[in-house]
Scaffold this motif. Structure first.
Motif, PDB file in Angstrom:
ATOM      1  N   ILE A 141      -3.369  10.542  55.669  1.00 44.59           N
ATOM      2  CA  ILE A 141      -3.791  11.459  54.606  1.00 44.59           C
ATOM      3  C   ILE A 141      -5.283  11.733  54.680  1.00 44.59           C
ATOM      4  O   ILE A 141      -6.085  10.817  54.913  1.00 44.59           O
ATOM      5  N   TYR A 142      -5.634  12.993  54.458  1.00 43.59           N
ATOM      6  CA  TYR A 142      -7.043  13.383  54.339  1.00 43.59           C
ATOM      7  C   TYR A 142      -7.177  14.197  53.053  1.00 43.59           C
ATOM      8  O   TYR A 142      -6.490  15.214  52.883  1.00 43.59           O
ATOM      9  N   VAL A 143      -8.054  13.773  52.151  1.00 48.37           N
ATOM     10  CA  VAL A 143      -8.209  14.469  50.863  1.00 48.37           C
ATOM     11  C   VAL A 143      -9.142  15.669  51.034  1.00 48.37           C
ATOM     12  O   VAL A 143     -10.303  15.520  51.427  1.00 48.37           O
ATOM     13  N   LEU A 144      -8.605  16.841  50.741  1.00 45.36           N
ATOM     14  CA  LEU A 144      -9.367  18.090  50.905  1.00 45.36           C
ATOM     15  C   LEU A 144     -10.221  18.417  49.689  1.00 45.36           C
ATOM     16  O   LEU A 144     -11.332  18.943  49.831  1.00 45.36           O
ATOM     17  N   SER A 145      -9.702  18.150  48.502  1.00 46.25           N
ATOM     18  CA  SER A 145     -10.455  18.502  47.284  1.00 46.25           C
ATOM     19  C   SER A 145      -9.941  17.739  46.078  1.00 46.25           C
ATOM     20  O   SER A 145      -8.791  17.300  46.050  1.00 46.25           O
ATOM     21  N   GLY A 146     -10.805  17.595  45.087  1.00 46.70           N
ATOM     22  CA  GLY A 146     -10.413  16.960  43.834  1.00 46.70           C
ATOM     23  C   GLY A 146     -10.441  15.449  43.904  1.00 46.70           C
ATOM     24  O   GLY A 146     -10.981  14.856  44.856  1.00 46.70           O
ATOM     25  N   GLN A 147      -9.870  14.837  42.876  1.00 44.82           N
ATOM     26  CA  GLN A 147      -9.737  13.381  42.891  1.00 44.82           C
ATOM     27  C   GLN A 147      -8.504  12.973  42.103  1.00 44.82           C
ATOM     28  O   GLN A 147      -8.022  13.715  41.248  1.00 44.82           O
ATOM     29  N   ALA A 148      -7.970  11.816  42.448  1.00 46.81           N
ATOM     30  CA  ALA A 148      -6.742  11.351  41.808  1.00 46.81           C
ATOM     31  C   ALA A 148      -6.657   9.837  41.885  1.00 46.81           C
ATOM     32  O   ALA A 148      -7.358   9.203  42.670  1.00 46.81           O
ATOM     33  N   THR A 149      -5.783   9.305  41.057  1.00 44.34           N
ATOM     34  CA  THR A 149      -5.449   7.887  41.151  1.00 44.34           C
ATOM     35  C   THR A 149      -4.293   7.732  42.128  1.00 44.34           C
ATOM     36  O   THR A 149      -3.297   8.455  42.024  1.00 44.34           O
ATOM     37  N   ILE A 150      -4.455   6.810  43.068  1.00 42.31           N
ATOM     38  CA  ILE A 150      -3.380   6.523  44.010  1.00 42.31           C
ATOM     39  C   ILE A 150      -2.573   5.372  43.438  1.00 42.31           C
ATOM     40  O   ILE A 150      -3.113   4.288  43.166  1.00 42.31           O
ATOM     41  N   GLU A 210      -5.603  12.799  37.002  1.00 41.05           N
ATOM     42  CA  GLU A 210      -6.097  12.711  35.623  1.00 41.05           C
ATOM     43  C   GLU A 210      -7.419  13.460  35.475  1.00 41.05           C
ATOM     44  O   GLU A 210      -8.130  13.297  34.482  1.00 41.05           O
ATOM     45  N   ASP A 211      -7.729  14.273  36.471  1.00 44.53           N
ATOM     46  CA  ASP A 211      -8.977  15.019  36.494  1.00 44.53           C
ATOM     47  C   ASP A 211      -8.721  16.459  35.988  1.00 44.53           C
ATOM     48  O   ASP A 211      -7.595  16.817  35.646  1.00 44.53           O
ATOM     49  N   PRO A 220      -3.979  19.312  37.486  1.00 46.00           N
ATOM     50  CA  PRO A 220      -4.394  18.372  36.440  1.00 46.00           C
ATOM     51  C   PRO A 220      -3.169  17.944  35.615  1.00 46.00           C
ATOM     52  O   PRO A 220      -2.334  18.784  35.282  1.00 46.00           O
ATOM     53  N   ASN A 221      -3.058  16.672  35.329  1.00 39.27           N
ATOM     54  CA  ASN A 221      -1.917  16.064  34.642  1.00 39.27           C
ATOM     55  C   ASN A 221      -0.653  15.985  35.498  1.00 39.27           C
ATOM     56  O   ASN A 221       0.386  15.540  35.022  1.00 39.27           O
ATOM     57  N   GLY A 222      -0.728  16.434  36.714  1.00 40.94           N
ATOM     58  CA  GLY A 222       0.432  16.364  37.601  1.00 40.94           C
ATOM     59  C   GLY A 222       0.580  14.983  38.203  1.00 40.94           C
ATOM     60  O   GLY A 222      -0.372  14.184  38.229  1.00 40.94           O
ATOM     61  N   GLU A 237      -4.486  -3.280  41.616  1.00 40.89           N
ATOM     62  CA  GLU A 237      -5.736  -2.605  41.918  1.00 40.89           C
ATOM     63  C   GLU A 237      -5.608  -1.096  41.672  1.00 40.89           C
ATOM     64  O   GLU A 237      -4.610  -0.479  42.054  1.00 40.89           O
ATOM     65  N   THR A 238      -6.608  -0.527  41.005  1.00 40.17           N
ATOM     66  CA  THR A 238      -6.609   0.920  40.819  1.00 40.17           C
ATOM     67  C   THR A 238      -7.388   1.565  41.960  1.00 40.17           C
ATOM     68  O   THR A 238      -8.571   1.281  42.147  1.00 40.17           O
ATOM     69  N   ILE A 239      -6.705   2.407  42.709  1.00 38.78           N
ATOM     70  CA  ILE A 239      -7.348   3.094  43.835  1.00 38.78           C
ATOM     71  C   ILE A 239      -7.571   4.542  43.437  1.00 38.78           C
ATOM     72  O   ILE A 239      -6.642   5.241  43.034  1.00 38.78           O
ATOM     73  N   SER A 240      -8.817   4.982  43.537  1.00 40.35           N
ATOM     74  CA  SER A 240      -9.125   6.384  43.273  1.00 40.35           C
ATOM     75  C   SER A 240      -9.468   7.050  44.602  1.00 40.35           C
ATOM     76  O   SER A 240     -10.136   6.455  45.448  1.00 40.35           O
ATOM     77  N   ALA A 241      -8.974   8.258  44.798  1.00 39.03           N
ATOM     78  CA  ALA A 241      -9.276   8.979  46.041  1.00 39.03           C
ATOM     79  C   ALA A 241      -9.895  10.323  45.714  1.00 39.03           C
ATOM     80  O   ALA A 241      -9.526  10.962  44.724  1.00 39.03           O
ATOM     81  N   GLN A 242     -10.846  10.728  46.541  1.00 42.33           N
ATOM     82  CA  GLN A 242     -11.495  12.015  46.330  1.00 42.33           C
ATOM     83  C   GLN A 242     -11.816  12.681  47.660  1.00 42.33           C
ATOM     84  O   GLN A 242     -11.533  12.118  48.718  1.00 42.33           O
ATOM     85  N   THR A 243     -12.409  13.864  47.573  1.00 34.84           N
ATOM     86  CA  THR A 243     -12.675  14.670  48.764  1.00 34.84           C
ATOM     87  C   THR A 243     -13.297  13.846  49.896  1.00 34.84           C
ATOM     88  O   THR A 243     -14.281  13.151  49.680  1.00 34.84           O
ATOM     89  N   GLY A 244     -12.712  13.949  51.076  1.00 33.70           N
ATOM     90  CA  GLY A 244     -13.228  13.237  52.249  1.00 33.70           C
ATOM     91  C   GLY A 244     -12.677  11.836  52.397  1.00 33.70           C
ATOM     92  O   GLY A 244     -12.995  11.158  53.377  1.00 33.70           O
ATOM     93  N   ASP A 245     -11.853  11.405  51.452  1.00 33.79           N
ATOM     94  CA  ASP A 245     -11.219  10.095  51.614  1.00 33.79           C
ATOM     95  C   ASP A 245     -10.031  10.202  52.560  1.00 33.79           C
ATOM     96  O   ASP A 245      -9.340  11.231  52.622  1.00 33.79           O
ATOM     97  N   ILE A 246      -9.800   9.098  53.248  1.00 32.05           N
ATOM     98  CA  ILE A 246      -8.742   9.001  54.247  1.00 32.05           C
ATOM     99  C   ILE A 246      -7.854   7.836  53.826  1.00 32.05           C
ATOM    100  O   ILE A 246      -8.354   6.762  53.500  1.00 32.05           O
ATOM    101  N   LEU A 247      -6.545   8.053  53.847  1.00 29.85           N
ATOM    102  CA  LEU A 247      -5.615   6.995  53.464  1.00 29.85           C
ATOM    103  C   LEU A 247      -4.572   6.805  54.558  1.00 29.85           C
ATOM    104  O   LEU A 247      -4.074   7.789  55.127  1.00 29.85           O
ATOM    105  N   TYR A 248      -4.257   5.549  54.809  1.00 31.64           N
ATOM    106  CA  TYR A 248      -3.105   5.247  55.660  1.00 31.64           C
ATOM    107  C   TYR A 248      -2.100   4.469  54.808  1.00 31.64           C
ATOM    108  O   TYR A 248      -2.424   3.414  54.259  1.00 31.64           O
ATOM    109  N   VAL A 249      -0.900   5.025  54.699  1.00 32.48           N
ATOM    110  CA  VAL A 249       0.192   4.382  53.962  1.00 32.48           C
ATOM    111  C   VAL A 249       1.238   3.966  54.992  1.00 32.48           C
ATOM    112  O   VAL A 249       1.741   4.815  55.746  1.00 32.48           O
TER     113      VAL A 249
END
Lengths: 115, 115
Positions: free
Chosen positions: B61-70, B99-100, B46-48, B76-88
């Protein structure tokens, strides 16, 4: 940047010979822009199996949930569960058997090899 | 076949300039035999934050836990949380801000590029 949720990706039966109760989701593929390796998610139901098989693609695996027996050519019984990481080398025989009461799910990254 | 548990892999501070409260574990590397791509796990408290940055390596990327702003270059504000998949994509700017109230953890696979 591409973002989707695992629940938005369609689930297909695993086509490997003898596979039962096993599904695959192609989470990130060349359709998303990936050019070198792709990410899939497998789920194997209780009593489900992906029998021993081998192929040129190595596997980088992360177990998301459940537990299963990992099949291999050795006599050693390998059990994998949530948070376990597996590396399966190219052409190494491997398989998965769920003898537990919960689904066994894992991520599996393979290379996109030249055809 | 190599098997280990995520809790057995040492955790290091993320070395990216401006990163705070962020650790990385190298889960599968060339030391395990991987020759094309490697799997890492990140955890951001948190706050990191891992500030906006870019590099030649794409991310799967595969989100294992929690949520964050990407963080990205778009408004655009992108929020990611558990089970989200990202390709950068390669050279695409990206970052993560938690911020959680819970840790944000994710797997991130990158290619092993020629040096």
């Amino acid at each position: 940047m591409i973002k989707k949720h695992v629940s938005d990706v369609k689930s297909e039966q695993v086509a490997i010979n003898g596979a039962q109760g096993a599904t695959i989701q192609w989470l990130i593929t060349d359709q998303d822009g990936a050019q070198r390796y792709v990410m899939r998610r497998f789920e194997i139901k209780p009593n489900g199996i992906i029998p021993l098989h081998a192929h040129p693609e190595e596997h980088e695996i992360y177990v998301l949930s459940g537990q299963a027996t990992i099949l291999s050519e050795t006599d050693e019984t390998i059990s994998a569960q949530t948070g376990d990481i597996l590396y399966v080398a190219p052409f190494e025989k491997h398989g998965y058997k769920n003898e537990d009461h919960h689904p066994f799910s894992f991520l599996c990254v393979i290379p996109l090899l030249p055809k």
